[in-house]
Write a protein that holds these residues in place. Structure first.
Motif, PDB file in Angstrom:
ATOM      1  N   GLN A  38       0.841  -1.190   0.000  1.00  0.00           N
ATOM      2  CA  GLN A  38       0.000   0.000   0.000  1.00  0.00           C
ATOM      3  C   GLN A  38       0.878   1.241   0.000  1.00  0.00           C
ATOM      4  O   GLN A  38       1.676   1.448   0.918  1.00  0.00           O
ATOM      5  N   GLN A  42      -3.364   5.382  -1.130  1.00  0.00           N
ATOM      6  CA  GLN A  42      -3.853   4.505  -2.188  1.00  0.00           C
ATOM      7  C   GLN A  42      -4.460   3.245  -1.589  1.00  0.00           C
ATOM      8  O   GLN A  42      -4.316   2.965  -0.410  1.00  0.00           O
ATOM      9  N   SER A  43      -5.139   2.493  -2.424  1.00  0.00           N
ATOM     10  CA  SER A  43      -5.779   1.277  -1.930  1.00  0.00           C
ATOM     11  C   SER A  43      -4.760   0.166  -1.739  1.00  0.00           C
ATOM     12  O   SER A  43      -3.629   0.241  -2.227  1.00  0.00           O
ATOM     13  N   LEU A  44      -5.181  -0.844  -1.031  1.00  0.00           N
ATOM     14  CA  LEU A  44      -4.348  -2.037  -0.886  1.00  0.00           C
ATOM     15  C   LEU A  44      -4.190  -2.690  -2.254  1.00  0.00           C
ATOM     16  O   LEU A  44      -5.159  -2.828  -2.998  1.00  0.00           O
ATOM     17  N   LEU A  46      -3.029  -6.166  -3.933  1.00  0.00           N
ATOM     18  CA  LEU A  46      -2.645  -7.547  -3.703  1.00  0.00           C
ATOM     19  C   LEU A  46      -1.438  -7.881  -4.559  1.00  0.00           C
ATOM     20  O   LEU A  46      -1.435  -7.657  -5.766  1.00  0.00           O
ATOM     21  N   THR A  49      -0.840 -14.446  -3.542  1.00  0.00           N
ATOM     22  CA  THR A  49      -1.599 -15.324  -2.651  1.00  0.00           C
ATOM     23  C   THR A  49      -0.811 -16.612  -2.506  1.00  0.00           C
ATOM     24  O   THR A  49      -0.330 -17.165  -3.511  1.00  0.00           O
ATOM     25  N   GLU A  59       0.124 -11.648  -8.632  1.00  0.00           N
ATOM     26  CA  GLU A  59      -0.742 -10.794  -9.432  1.00  0.00           C
ATOM     27  C   GLU A  59       0.035 -10.254 -10.626  1.00  0.00           C
ATOM     28  O   GLU A  59       1.272 -10.173 -10.610  1.00  0.00           O
ATOM     29  N   PHE A  91       4.359   0.268   2.359  1.00  0.00           N
ATOM     30  CA  PHE A  91       3.792  -0.409   3.534  1.00  0.00           C
ATOM     31  C   PHE A  91       3.364  -1.790   3.063  1.00  0.00           C
ATOM     32  O   PHE A  91       2.505  -1.920   2.194  1.00  0.00           O
ATOM     33  N   ILE A  93       1.726  -5.393   3.897  1.00  0.00           N
ATOM     34  CA  ILE A  93       0.791  -5.984   4.857  1.00  0.00           C
ATOM     35  C   ILE A  93       0.483  -7.405   4.451  1.00  0.00           C
ATOM     36  O   ILE A  93       0.216  -7.680   3.275  1.00  0.00           O
ATOM     37  N   GLN A 107     -10.292 -12.201   6.099  1.00  0.00           N
ATOM     38  CA  GLN A 107      -8.848 -12.099   6.150  1.00  0.00           C
ATOM     39  C   GLN A 107      -8.455 -11.345   7.419  1.00  0.00           C
ATOM     40  O   GLN A 107      -8.984 -10.279   7.701  1.00  0.00           O
ATOM     41  N   PHE A 109      -5.596  -9.408   9.270  1.00  0.00           N
ATOM     42  CA  PHE A 109      -4.424  -8.671   8.827  1.00  0.00           C
ATOM     43  C   PHE A 109      -3.353  -8.569   9.908  1.00  0.00           C
ATOM     44  O   PHE A 109      -3.651  -8.417  11.094  1.00  0.00           O
ATOM     45  N   GLY A 110      -2.122  -8.645   9.464  1.00  0.00           N
ATOM     46  CA  GLY A 110      -1.012  -8.327  10.336  1.00  0.00           C
ATOM     47  C   GLY A 110      -0.910  -6.817  10.457  1.00  0.00           C
ATOM     48  O   GLY A 110      -1.576  -6.079   9.736  1.00  0.00           O
ATOM     49  N   GLY A 112       1.431  -4.859   9.581  1.00  0.00           N
ATOM     50  CA  GLY A 112       2.138  -4.189   8.490  1.00  0.00           C
ATOM     51  C   GLY A 112       3.603  -3.952   8.774  1.00  0.00           C
ATOM     52  O   GLY A 112       4.039  -3.912   9.928  1.00  0.00           O
TER      53      GLY A 112
END
Lengths: 118, 109
Positions: A38, A42-44, A46, A49, A59, A91, A93, A107, A109-110, A112
């Motif tokens: 992140q 801005q948005s997370l 991905l 996975t 991705e 960042f 995460i 989900q 989350f840790g 970060g």
């Protein structure tokens, strides 16, 4: 319950070095772990996975040779940023989910990891 | 394509009520999550809706209309600590969360 930890919380490294970030599910076994990045305001995004014991699914646009993900056990996944550059400063995460919780693939989350590459 | 639409920023007064709207388009649908994210921190789970209707949890409620691709998060009795970004994240057919930029909520005394 459902606590995810990340280590380190902050890291500063020099350009060209590698940094490893650990993600652990402390009180549950995570079927799947996710790695996000992140940038400010801005948005997370991905990145990948990973399922325990198998290769991570990256991705589009994420370099698998640069961002090495290992998911060695149901409680531990690691992300290694290789040959880091200043543009990798972000960042990072992780999150973990358990597939056998019925409809909820929540989900967890840790906290970060703030990576700064100088 | 897949996308999320939320207001970028909202301002509300301490003690008041605020509704944060979210419209979405996804490939398949397996529920919708709302997360809260304080600046510099990771997201924390608020709610999950998979069926139409309202889910109430304390001061927070979340609503879903699958046919309209619409959800909202309702925050009551606002407190200063509610100042954060609120992320609407639907889950697609691959059980992958789709993230938008979120709504930054500013609470004023």
């Amino acid at each position: 319950g459902a606590v995810v930890s990340q280590h380190p919380s902050r890291v500063i490294c020099k350009s060209g070095t590698s940094v490893k970030i650990e993600c652990r599910s402390l009180d549950f076994q995570a079927t799947t772990m996710f790695w996000y990045r992140q940038f400010p305001k801005q948005s997370l995004m991905l990145m990948a996975t990973s399922n325990e014991g198998s290769k991570a699914t990256y991705e589009q646009g994420v370099e698998k040779d640069k961002f090495l993900i290992n998911h060695a056990s149901l409680t531990l996944s690691t992300l290694t940023v290789t040959s880091a550059h200043p543009e990798d400063s972000s960042f990072y995460i992780c999150s973990a989910s358990v597939a056998d919780r019925g409809f909820s693939y929540e989900q967890y989350f840790g906290p970060g990891t703030r990576l700064t590459v100088t | 394509g897949q996308n999320i639409d939320q207001p970028t920023e909202m301002t509300a007064t301490e003690g008041a009520i605020v509704q944060i709207n979210c419209t979405y388009q996804t490939s398949g649908f397996n529920g919708l999550f709302w997360y809260q994210q304080h600046a510099g921190e990771a997201p924390t789970f608020l709610s999950y809706n998979v069926l139409d209707g309202l889910e109430e949890k304390g001061r927070f409620s979340s609503f879903l209309s699958r046919s309209k691709g619409y959800s909202y998060l309702l925050l009551k009795e606002l407190q200063m600590k509610d100042s954060a970004s609120y992320l609407c994240a639907p889950m697609d057919s691959n059980y992958q969360l789709i993230w938008g930029a979120g709504t930054k909520l500013i609470i004023k005394p």
